[in-house]
Design a protein around this motif. Structure first.
Motif, PDB file in Angstrom:
ATOM      1  N   LYS A 203       0.432  -1.005  -0.231  1.00  0.00           N
ATOM      2  CA  LYS A 203       0.331   0.209   0.266  1.00  0.00           C
ATOM      3  C   LYS A 203       0.993   1.044   0.113  1.00  0.00           C
ATOM      4  O   LYS A 203       0.575   1.688  -0.302  1.00  0.00           O
ATOM      5  CB  LYS A 203      -0.566   0.022   1.379  1.00  0.00           C
ATOM      6  CG  LYS A 203      -2.029  -0.945   0.998  1.00  0.00           C
ATOM      7  CD  LYS A 203      -2.725  -0.817   2.049  1.00  0.00           C
ATOM      8  CE  LYS A 203      -4.311  -2.381   2.333  1.00  0.00           C
ATOM      9  NZ  LYS A 203      -5.048  -2.410   3.509  1.00  0.00           N
ATOM     10  N   PHE A 338     -13.323   7.109   0.281  1.00  0.00           N
ATOM     11  CA  PHE A 338     -12.041   5.389  -0.020  1.00  0.00           C
ATOM     12  C   PHE A 338     -11.934   4.846   1.393  1.00  0.00           C
ATOM     13  O   PHE A 338     -11.557   4.152   1.640  1.00  0.00           O
ATOM     14  CB  PHE A 338     -11.047   6.336   0.299  1.00  0.00           C
ATOM     15  CG  PHE A 338     -11.074   6.685  -0.977  1.00  0.00           C
ATOM     16  CD1 PHE A 338     -11.190   6.427  -3.076  1.00  0.00           C
ATOM     17  CD2 PHE A 338     -10.866   8.150  -1.771  1.00  0.00           C
ATOM     18  CE1 PHE A 338     -11.031   7.315  -4.237  1.00  0.00           C
ATOM     19  CE2 PHE A 338     -10.677   9.247  -2.509  1.00  0.00           C
ATOM     20  CZ  PHE A 338     -11.253   9.051  -3.417  1.00  0.00           C
ATOM     21  N   GLN A 339     -12.746   5.248   2.150  1.00  0.00           N
ATOM     22  CA  GLN A 339     -12.821   4.098   3.413  1.00  0.00           C
ATOM     23  C   GLN A 339     -14.307   2.557   3.588  1.00  0.00           C
ATOM     24  O   GLN A 339     -14.558   2.756   3.818  1.00  0.00           O
ATOM     25  CB  GLN A 339     -13.257   5.257   4.775  1.00  0.00           C
ATOM     26  CG  GLN A 339     -12.515   5.984   4.810  1.00  0.00           C
ATOM     27  CD  GLN A 339     -11.202   5.967   4.866  1.00  0.00           C
ATOM     28  OE1 GLN A 339     -10.594   4.928   5.740  1.00  0.00           O
ATOM     29  NE2 GLN A 339     -10.203   6.546   4.647  1.00  0.00           N
ATOM     30  N   ASN A 343     -10.127   0.447   3.304  1.00  0.00           N
ATOM     31  CA  ASN A 343      -9.257   1.426   2.248  1.00  0.00           C
ATOM     32  C   ASN A 343      -8.331   0.370   1.318  1.00  0.00           C
ATOM     33  O   ASN A 343      -6.877   0.436   1.959  1.00  0.00           O
ATOM     34  CB  ASN A 343      -8.404   1.910   3.482  1.00  0.00           C
ATOM     35  CG  ASN A 343      -8.768   3.617   2.338  1.00  0.00           C
ATOM     36  OD1 ASN A 343      -8.667   3.518   1.075  1.00  0.00           O
ATOM     37  ND2 ASN A 343      -7.802   4.561   3.137  1.00  0.00           N
ATOM     38  N   LEU A 345      -6.825   1.329  -0.983  1.00  0.00           N
ATOM     39  CA  LEU A 345      -5.516   2.000  -1.931  1.00  0.00           C
ATOM     40  C   LEU A 345      -5.233   3.126  -0.563  1.00  0.00           C
ATOM     41  O   LEU A 345      -4.179   4.009  -1.182  1.00  0.00           O
ATOM     42  CB  LEU A 345      -6.599   3.294  -2.811  1.00  0.00           C
ATOM     43  CG  LEU A 345      -7.532   2.646  -4.049  1.00  0.00           C
ATOM     44  CD1 LEU A 345      -8.346   3.697  -4.948  1.00  0.00           C
ATOM     45  CD2 LEU A 345      -6.834   1.482  -5.026  1.00  0.00           C
ATOM     46  N   TYR A 381     -17.046   8.393  -7.048  1.00  0.00           N
ATOM     47  CA  TYR A 381     -15.903   7.971  -6.192  1.00  0.00           C
ATOM     48  C   TYR A 381     -16.743   7.207  -4.729  1.00  0.00           C
ATOM     49  O   TYR A 381     -16.041   6.375  -4.290  1.00  0.00           O
ATOM     50  CB  TYR A 381     -15.514   9.156  -5.774  1.00  0.00           C
ATOM     51  CG  TYR A 381     -14.631  10.306  -6.441  1.00  0.00           C
ATOM     52  CD1 TYR A 381     -13.420   9.861  -6.551  1.00  0.00           C
ATOM     53  CD2 TYR A 381     -14.783  11.082  -7.014  1.00  0.00           C
ATOM     54  CE1 TYR A 381     -12.234  10.396  -7.595  1.00  0.00           C
ATOM     55  CE2 TYR A 381     -13.825  12.351  -8.375  1.00  0.00           C
ATOM     56  CZ  TYR A 381     -12.286  11.219  -7.996  1.00  0.00           C
ATOM     57  OH  TYR A 381     -12.302  11.839  -8.942  1.00  0.00           O
ATOM     58  N   THR A 385     -14.018   2.844  -4.529  1.00  0.00           N
ATOM     59  CA  THR A 385     -13.419   1.130  -4.440  1.00  0.00           C
ATOM     60  C   THR A 385     -14.237   0.128  -4.428  1.00  0.00           C
ATOM     61  O   THR A 385     -13.841  -0.973  -4.318  1.00  0.00           O
ATOM     62  CB  THR A 385     -13.822   2.160  -2.603  1.00  0.00           C
ATOM     63  OG1 THR A 385     -12.928   2.794  -2.554  1.00  0.00           O
ATOM     64  CG2 THR A 385     -12.715   0.660  -2.046  1.00  0.00           C
ATOM     65  N   THR A 386     -15.927   0.239  -4.286  1.00  0.00           N
ATOM     66  CA  THR A 386     -16.242  -0.960  -4.208  1.00  0.00           C
ATOM     67  C   THR A 386     -16.018  -1.417  -6.284  1.00  0.00           C
ATOM     68  O   THR A 386     -15.608  -2.950  -5.571  1.00  0.00           O
ATOM     69  CB  THR A 386     -17.617  -0.618  -4.456  1.00  0.00           C
ATOM     70  OG1 THR A 386     -18.168   0.066  -2.982  1.00  0.00           O
ATOM     71  CG2 THR A 386     -18.421  -2.098  -4.615  1.00  0.00           C
ATOM     72  N   LEU A 388     -13.682  -1.381  -7.291  1.00  0.00           N
ATOM     73  CA  LEU A 388     -11.904  -2.317  -7.051  1.00  0.00           C
ATOM     74  C   LEU A 388     -12.484  -3.313  -6.205  1.00  0.00           C
ATOM     75  O   LEU A 388     -12.086  -4.295  -7.199  1.00  0.00           O
ATOM     76  CB  LEU A 388     -11.414  -1.393  -6.330  1.00  0.00           C
ATOM     77  CG  LEU A 388      -9.528  -1.731  -6.280  1.00  0.00           C
ATOM     78  CD1 LEU A 388      -8.713  -1.977  -7.656  1.00  0.00           C
ATOM     79  CD2 LEU A 388      -8.831  -0.407  -5.266  1.00  0.00           C
ATOM     80  N   GLU A 389     -13.022  -3.480  -5.689  1.00  0.00           N
ATOM     81  CA  GLU A 389     -13.333  -4.455  -5.151  1.00  0.00           C
ATOM     82  C   GLU A 389     -14.000  -5.784  -5.497  1.00  0.00           C
ATOM     83  O   GLU A 389     -13.671  -6.800  -5.399  1.00  0.00           O
ATOM     84  CB  GLU A 389     -13.771  -4.638  -3.919  1.00  0.00           C
ATOM     85  CG  GLU A 389     -13.416  -3.835  -1.878  1.00  0.00           C
ATOM     86  CD  GLU A 389     -12.554  -4.191  -1.657  1.00  0.00           C
ATOM     87  OE1 GLU A 389     -12.528  -6.092  -2.002  1.00  0.00           O
ATOM     88  OE2 GLU A 389     -11.305  -4.520  -0.714  1.00  0.00           O
ATOM     89  N   LYS A 397      -6.451  -6.997  -3.680  1.00  0.00           N
ATOM     90  CA  LYS A 397      -7.116  -5.957  -4.490  1.00  0.00           C
ATOM     91  C   LYS A 397      -5.586  -4.550  -4.933  1.00  0.00           C
ATOM     92  O   LYS A 397      -5.765  -3.814  -5.985  1.00  0.00           O
ATOM     93  CB  LYS A 397      -7.827  -5.054  -4.399  1.00  0.00           C
ATOM     94  CG  LYS A 397      -9.349  -6.107  -3.907  1.00  0.00           C
ATOM     95  CD  LYS A 397      -9.994  -6.436  -5.527  1.00  0.00           C
ATOM     96  CE  LYS A 397     -10.915  -7.333  -4.585  1.00  0.00           C
ATOM     97  NZ  LYS A 397     -10.962  -8.483  -6.115  1.00  0.00           N
ATOM     98  N   TYR A 398      -4.371  -4.486  -3.454  1.00  0.00           N
ATOM     99  CA  TYR A 398      -3.879  -3.332  -3.989  1.00  0.00           C
ATOM    100  C   TYR A 398      -2.797  -3.845  -4.812  1.00  0.00           C
ATOM    101  O   TYR A 398      -2.194  -3.236  -5.171  1.00  0.00           O
ATOM    102  CB  TYR A 398      -3.011  -3.121  -2.751  1.00  0.00           C
ATOM    103  CG  TYR A 398      -2.141  -3.899  -1.878  1.00  0.00           C
ATOM    104  CD1 TYR A 398      -0.503  -4.681  -2.686  1.00  0.00           C
ATOM    105  CD2 TYR A 398      -2.659  -5.300  -1.266  1.00  0.00           C
ATOM    106  CE1 TYR A 398      -0.169  -6.147  -1.704  1.00  0.00           C
ATOM    107  CE2 TYR A 398      -1.944  -6.270  -0.681  1.00  0.00           C
ATOM    108  CZ  TYR A 398      -0.982  -5.932  -0.897  1.00  0.00           C
ATOM    109  OH  TYR A 398      -0.043  -7.582   0.082  1.00  0.00           O
TER     110      TYR A 398
END
Length: 783
Positions: A203, A338-339, A343, A345, A381, A385-386, A388-389, A397-398
């Motif tokens: 990260k 982003f939380q 998180n 990212l 935004y 993140t969702t 990405l998941e 994911k990272y």
């Protein structure tokens, strides 16, 4: 400025004006054709004299026999430009675009590396040639180096490094220069793309990659950001985050039928990754074969991720309402997006502060976690993140985002590497757009320098290719168009007087920026100081990366300064024009103030019809569906009474409906998306025509101007509309047309047909019967 680089024959012919006047126009155009060294010599050589009036060539009335014919170089050039674009076999009342532009693509076909081609592009081509001539030097090693070089010499050295394809190929063999640059990002090519967690893919590494990429002007497509004028205080700037921007257009990503284009993108990424592996790990050093299928599966994930993100963004027509794009946040509460699920990212409020301080340096010294920013599309935004998941198959994911960010860091450099990389990019573009050759390196180089150093390149352009006297003529034309627009406002029967007064006040407050910023010619010390920190080398990739850094530093300085109405918003070497809503200003760079938009010694009706409609277009932008929501000082304020606003919306809906009924090559226009530009096109034509008629009355006593050679049968009004139409001659490849309807501007042919459909003056000039294609009974327009 006359035509460049012609043979002595043309100069002799144009010097003997009286002799030319005695010969038929066949000879005159034959000479010009020889000068152009162009195609279709038989067409130009057979150009007939003026045609008599006929059903296919109507005119309102026979021109006076006492009128003279203009045979200057400028007039012959203008006539030649018109003639070679026209198709006189078409009845202008049946389709004026085909009448005015029907042969343009025959003489100017779309180049094999382009997706579209028109009059704007022809002028850009000349600008490119002019700049290439200025940037080339006989011996680059004779130039001063380092800090001793002035801005022009730095540009010349940079240009030569870009043109040195042998050295670029040598540097690209093992990608050493590229790897050295990427080390600053903590991004290592030998670890990319990773199928398992490499040593560096954690990260903290992602954080460094994201921050350093922005330092070099790369938002990775996922976090597009910059600055804009504060909507509540337009003299101040505010950081703004917008929705994602991707390699494939939003409409292509979301279209399930575009599987060919989707897979071409996957293949493009895969092929680049494979070639990088080959370059940094020669076959004899590879322990295992390159896992091509594993790469392809990862890039399928990239495609799925970007499609999910695109689905979170608003359609262009849904972004017309400015207030709907205003969502103020502090960095603290922005970070809440982003939380989600740990998180992945690793983005905190402090991350964004470091992000902008790293990019903008001292210019961002006042940025804190409590700084207020604007988030144009918060839903994007909230879902990032969702996406990405849930949108990728990678378990970590990272690691996926490390690979994704790596691709977005590499992508801008692909066209800056050697021919093998460029060939992969060409294959991708061929699949998407149908282009069959690479863009010439000289064009890439000039565009790169002009994007990164608009003032240094602009200085070179205006020093050699711009006549300051044009500014005086342009000022006069703007005065006439401003007065025409004022009269349109005063005589509008759909506006209440209080709203008219507000509109007139806004017109009076419009500021003008013409040609270029004066310091580019008058204060070379300031220009050289501006470019002091850029040191040009003989290595292209070093220059390119430094140029990207220079752009970002300039962006930071602009952010920190006030949003002044007198500041320029572009460099001068560009074929375009602008209206700024926050500054209530119109800008006409030197690049567009050339023939055929504005010709020295061209007939006034031509210049009013060509650059005049561009002027009127930009003025009207201050009163289109978005511009009309701001006042004369750039504040977002409702200065409309309810009745006038309701009438405005009804008139705008007429334009939306009109353009939504147009189609070309099976592609339907989207009137709601294009409404701002269509309102401006219609208003611009009306203002330029009225402005010219007032000029004709005041300056010419109402008299007709001298005829262009070969057009003695045309009235001044007919020539006005013909000159207007030729500005928009051009064509598109089908794939580009499908994208164009999702952009702000209508395709060129409807920038002719649409406004002329709404022009009674045009219908009268060409005697078009009511109900003919070019004279529909219903007319639409806001202004």
């Amino acid at each position: 400025m006359g035509m460049n680089g012609g043979p002595p024959m043309l100069l002799l012919a144009l010097g003997a004006v009286v002799v030319i006047a005695l010969f038929s126009m066949t000879i005159a155009f034959g000479v010009l054709w020889g000068q152009e060294k162009s195609k279709n010599a038989d067409l130009a050589a057979s150009m007939p004299p003026s045609q008599p009036t006929s059903p296919s060539n109507p005119t309102t009335s026979p021109p006076s026999t006492t009128l003279t014919e203009c045979t200057t170089e400028a007039c012959v050039t203008a006539a030649y430009s018109l003639y070679r674009s026209m198709n006189k076999n078409i009845n202008p009342c049946d389709n004026f675009y085909e009448y005015a532009c029907g042969n343009f693509s025959r003489n100017e076909p779309i180049p094999s590396d382009k997706t579209r081609w028109g009059v704007f592009d022809v002028l850009r081509r000349q600008l490119l040639r002019d700049l290439v001539a200025s940037l080339q030097v006989p011996d680059v090693n004779a130039l001063p180096s380092g800090a001793q070089a002035n801005s022009t010499q730095k540009m010349q050295r940079y240009f030569h490094s870009c043109m040195d394809s042998d050295k670029i190929a040598e540097d690209s063999q093992n990608l050493t220069s590229l790897q050295n640059h990427f080390n600053e990002y903590s991004f290592h090519l030998e670890e990319w793309p990773a199928s398992r967690p490499p040593v560096s893919a954690d990260k903290d590494t992602l954080r460094t990659m994201i921050i350093t990429a922005r330092k070099y002007g790369n938002t990775l497509g996922v976090f597009p950001n910059g600055y804009s004028a504060n909507i509540s205080e337009p003299s101040q700037n505010i950081i703004e985050f917008d929705a994602g921007r991707f390699t494939l257009d939003r409409s292509t990503l979301l279209n399930d039928s575009k599987t060919r284009e989707h897979q071409a993108y996957v293949t493009y990424m895969t092929d680049i990754a494979v070639l990088i592996k080959k370059r940094i790990s020669p076959p004899e050093d590879l322990v295992d074969p390159i896992p091509v299928e594993a790469f392809r599966e990862f890039f399928q994930d990239v495609l799925r991720f970007e499609r999910r993100l695109a689905n979170l963004t608003l359609a262009p027509e849904d972004r017309r309402n400015i207030s709907a794009l205003q969502h103020p946040h502090t960095f603290k509460n922005f970070t809440e997006y982003f939380q989600v699920k740990g998180n992945p990212l690793n983005i905190q409020a402090e991350t964004w502060v470091e992000y902008f301080k790293t990019a903008w340096g001292d210019a961002a010294k006042d940025v804190t976690v409590d700084t207020v920013i604007n988030v144009a599309e918060p839903n994007y935004y909230a879902g990032l993140t969702t996406a990405l998941e849930e949108g990728t198959s990678a378990p970590l994911k990272y690691v996926f985002f490390y690979n994704y960010a790596g691709w977005k860091i590499i992508e801008p450099f692909v066209s800056r590497l050697d021919d093998e990389f460029r060939a992969i990019q060409l294959k991708f573009r061929r699949a998407l757009y149908g282009t069959s050759t690479e863009t010439p390196r000289a064009e890439i180089c000039v565009d790169t320098l002009n994007d990164q150093f608009p003032n240094a390149i602009g200085h070179m352009y205006v020093s050699e290719f711009y006549d300051r006297k044009k500014n005086m003529e342009l000022q006069e034309m703007i005065d006439y168009l401003m007065n025409a627009f004022r009269e349109i406002i005063r005589t509008s029967d759909w506006m209440q007087q209080s709203t008219k007064d507000e509109a007139l006040t806004k017109v009076d407050k419009i500021t003008r920026r013409l040609g270029f910023d004066e310091y580019l010619m008058d204060d070379l010390r300031k220009l050289n100081e501006e470019h002091r920190n850029f040191i040009a080398s003989n290595t292209f990739l070093e220059n390119y990366a430094s140029g990207r850094r220079f752009e970002v530093q300039l962006e930071g300085r602009e952010f920190a300064s006030r949003n002044n109405k007198t500041d320029w918003i572009s460099g001068p070497a560009i074929v375009n024009a602008f209206y700024s809503p926050s500054r209530n200003s119109i800008t006409f760079p030197a690049g567009i103030l050339q023939a055929p938009f504005m010709g020295s010694d061209y007939p006034k009706y031509w210049n009013f019809a060509a650059i005049g409609t561009v002027i009127g277009h930009e003025i009207t932008h201050g009163f289109d569906d978005r511009g009309s929501t701001r006042d004369g000082d750039g504040y977002y304020r409702n200065w409309w009474d309810p009745e006038s606003r309701a009438n405005y919306n009804q008139r705008a809906q007429g334009i939306i409906n009109q353009y939504s009924n147009y189609s070309y090559m099976g592609v339907q226009l989207k009137g709601a998306n294009n409404q701002g530009e269509n309102i401006a096109d219609n208003g611009g034509l009306r203002e330029s025509y009225r402005g010219y008629k007032e000029y004709q009355r005041q300056q010419l006593g109402g008299a007709e101007e001298a005829r262009l050679p070969g057009f003695a049968d045309k009235t001044t009004d007919q020539m006005f509309f013909l000159s207007y139409a030729q500005v928009w001659c051009g064509d598109y490849r089908l794939a580009e047309l499908e994208l164009q309807v999702n952009r702000a501007h209508s395709p060129g042919r409807f920038r002719v047909i649409g406004p002329l459909h709404n022009s009674p003056e045009f219908a009268a000039a060409y005697n078009c019967p009511v109900g003919s294609y070019m004279n529909p009974p219903n007319k639409y327009g806001v202004w």
